[in-house]
Design an enzyme around this catalytic site. Structure first.
Site, PDB file in Angstrom:
ATOM      1  N   SER A   1      -5.954  -0.558  15.862  1.00 35.17           N
ATOM      2  CA  SER A   1      -5.600   0.871  15.809  1.00 35.17           C
ATOM      3  C   SER A   1      -6.446   1.595  14.769  1.00 35.17           C
ATOM      4  CB  SER A   1      -4.107   1.062  15.532  1.00 35.17           C
ATOM      5  OG  SER A   1      -3.741   0.409  14.351  1.00 35.17           O
TER       6      SER A   1
ATOM      7  N   GLU B   1      -2.209   8.193  12.639  1.00 34.89           N
ATOM      8  CA  GLU B   1      -1.441   7.011  13.077  1.00 34.89           C
ATOM      9  C   GLU B   1       0.056   7.237  12.873  1.00 34.89           C
ATOM     10  OE1 GLU B   1      -2.897   3.117  12.200  1.00 34.89           O
ATOM     11  OE2 GLU B   1      -1.039   2.182  12.896  1.00 34.89           O
TER      12      GLU B   1
ATOM     13  N   SER C   1      -6.170  -4.921  13.104  1.00 33.27           N
ATOM     14  CA  SER C   1      -6.104  -3.463  13.081  1.00 33.27           C
ATOM     15  C   SER C   1      -7.011  -2.780  14.100  1.00 33.27           C
ATOM     16  CB  SER C   1      -6.370  -2.935  11.674  1.00 33.27           C
ATOM     17  OG  SER C   1      -5.633  -1.768  11.499  1.00 33.27           O
TER      18      SER C   1
ATOM     19  N   ASP D   1      -5.469   0.143   6.056  1.00 31.49           N
ATOM     20  CA  ASP D   1      -6.279  -0.255   7.216  1.00 31.49           C
ATOM     21  C   ASP D   1      -7.367   0.774   7.505  1.00 31.49           C
ATOM     22  OD1 ASP D   1      -4.367  -2.200   7.291  1.00 31.49           O
ATOM     23  OD2 ASP D   1      -3.362  -1.459   9.090  1.00 31.49           O
TER      24      ASP D   1
ATOM     25  N   ASP E   1       0.832  -1.226   0.000  1.00 25.98           N
ATOM     26  CA  ASP E   1       0.000   0.000   0.000  1.00 25.98           C
ATOM     27  C   ASP E   1       0.855   1.259   0.000  1.00 25.98           C
ATOM     28  OD1 ASP E   1       0.703  -0.331   2.747  1.00 25.98           O
ATOM     29  OD2 ASP E   1      -1.293   0.247   3.486  1.00 25.98           O
TER      30      ASP E   1
HETATM   31  C1  GLA Z   1       0.102  -2.434   8.456  1.00 30.76           C
HETATM   32  C2  GLA Z   1      -0.049  -1.012   7.905  1.00 30.76           C
HETATM   33  C3  GLA Z   1      -0.682  -1.047   6.508  1.00 30.76           C
HETATM   34  C4  GLA Z   1       0.061  -2.018   5.589  1.00 30.76           C
HETATM   35  C5  GLA Z   1       0.251  -3.370   6.263  1.00 30.76           C
HETATM   36  C6  GLA Z   1       1.096  -4.307   5.441  1.00 30.76           C
HETATM   37  O1  GLA Z   1      -1.145  -3.021   8.687  1.00 30.76           O
HETATM   38  O2  GLA Z   1      -0.866  -0.223   8.754  1.00 30.76           O
HETATM   39  O3  GLA Z   1      -0.688   0.258   5.959  1.00 30.76           O
HETATM   40  O4  GLA Z   1       1.277  -1.480   5.151  1.00 30.76           O
HETATM   41  O5  GLA Z   1       0.842  -3.243   7.541  1.00 30.76           O
HETATM   42  O6  GLA Z   1       0.445  -4.627   4.258  1.00 30.76           O
END
Ligand code: GLA
Length: 311
Positions: free
Chosen positions: A97, A125, A95, A137, A30
């Site tokens: 967060s 973040e 996630s 995320d 990403d």
């Molecule tokens: C974490 C980051 C995302 C992405 C993933 C790996 O979740 O927050 O932005 O980079 O790692 O794909």
């Protein structure tokens, strides 16, 4: 952005709710403008708050204050006293967060568009943790849609809803190796990939090709192909991007061996955390028994800002 006054309800209190997310495929691409295929899932964080003399957070889970304050500052809110309740397990790869950030944004600024909310929460973040995370995320938590995954192009931020078959279950399996992103080499991997280090690039290029192949296989309902793509993704994350751990590899291999499990891979940032497995509906008990670790069976869900889009 960031200077708008906060819109408080007449009572002065507000509430926001946002889901966790899984990423079906498209890992560590990403932040390089690649394509990803996350989905919001049916585990949620609720945040309530009211204006106060200083920022505070009451929660069963520690460490939320920096996130909440950074989102608040990004949207120009004065200090708030905030209470958090959540069934998104922290540190386990779905996630928590992003759910906390997006729930706070949704509570403080329900009028914001989903894309603006995702970008605001990404900035928050990054400021709260010092980790240069991508937007995946926060985007999934804001704009996910029940029954669908999101095919998100992180270069243009265009996205398409991809129907997710009801015969497939999403299992998230906790490796027990929990970590805070700030204590991992996440930023280092990002720099190596940006600098074009060959092994890291090989992962990125092959992973992006796998995302498109995965979407095609979803359309064809070719579940064996989905599983093989997950396996290839894991191998690439393990060998080329080097974000797996021996314990996670062992767990993934256990899942691969289960009848009715199409495939599995490390999910999210890695360095521990959780694995994702796709399982035939009705076979999930065999998976739970075989892996001997806590398994969360998730369904896709609406993001906090999903109602804002007309389609
Ligand atoms: C974490 C980051 C995302 C992405 C993933 C790996 O979740 O927050 O932005 O980079 O790692 O794909």
């Amino acid at each position: 952005m960031g200077s708008e006054p906060v819109h408080l309800e007449p009572t002065g209190s507000w509430h926001g709710r946002a889901p966790g997310r899984v990423n079906l495929i498209g890992e560590h691409v990403d932040y390089l403008g690649g394509v990803v295929l996350p989905a919001a899932v049916d585990r949620h964080t609720d945040v309530t708050g009211h204006a106060a003399r200083e920022w505070s957070v009451e929660s069963d889970i520690e460490g939320g204050l920096a996130y909440v304050r950074c989102v608040g500052e990004e949207v120009g809110a004065p200090p708030q006293a905030v209470r958090v309740s959540s069934d998104v397990p922290p540190g386990a790869g779905i996630s928590s967060s992003a759910a906390l950030l997006v729930a706070t944004a949704a509570g403080l600024r329900p009028d914001m568009g989903g894309l603006e909310a995702a970008l605001t929460c990404q900035r928050a973040e990054q400021r709260a943790t010092g980790v240069q995370v991508g937007v995946m995320d926060q985007f999934a938590s804001a704009l996910g849609r029940r029954g669908h995954a999101l095919l998100l192009d992180c270069a243009t931020l265009d996205y398409k809803l991809v129907p997710f078959p009801s015969e497939l279950l999403i299992a998230v399996i906790d490796s027990g190796e929990h970590r805070s992103l700030a204590d991992t080499p996440y930023n280092q991997r990002r720099r190596e990939a940006e600098a074009g280090e060959p092994k890291r690039r090989r992962h990125v290029d092959s992973e992006i090709a796998r995302v498109y192949a995965f979407v095609e296989a979803l359309h064809r309902r070719d579940f064996d192909r989905l599983g093989n793509l997950l396996k290839e993704s894991h191998q690439s994350l393990r060998d080329d991007f080097e974000v797996s751990t021996p314990k996670v590899d062992e767990l993934v291999e256990k899942a691969w061996a289960v009848e009715g499990c199409y495939g599995a891979r490390i999910m999210g940032a890695g360095f521990g955390g959780s694995i994702l497995a796709l399982v035939e509906r009705g076979r999930e008990q065999a998976l739970v028994a075989a892996v001997g670790r806590p398994v969360i069976i998730c369904a896709t869900a609406d993001g906090a800002f999903a109602g804002a889009r007309a389609d």
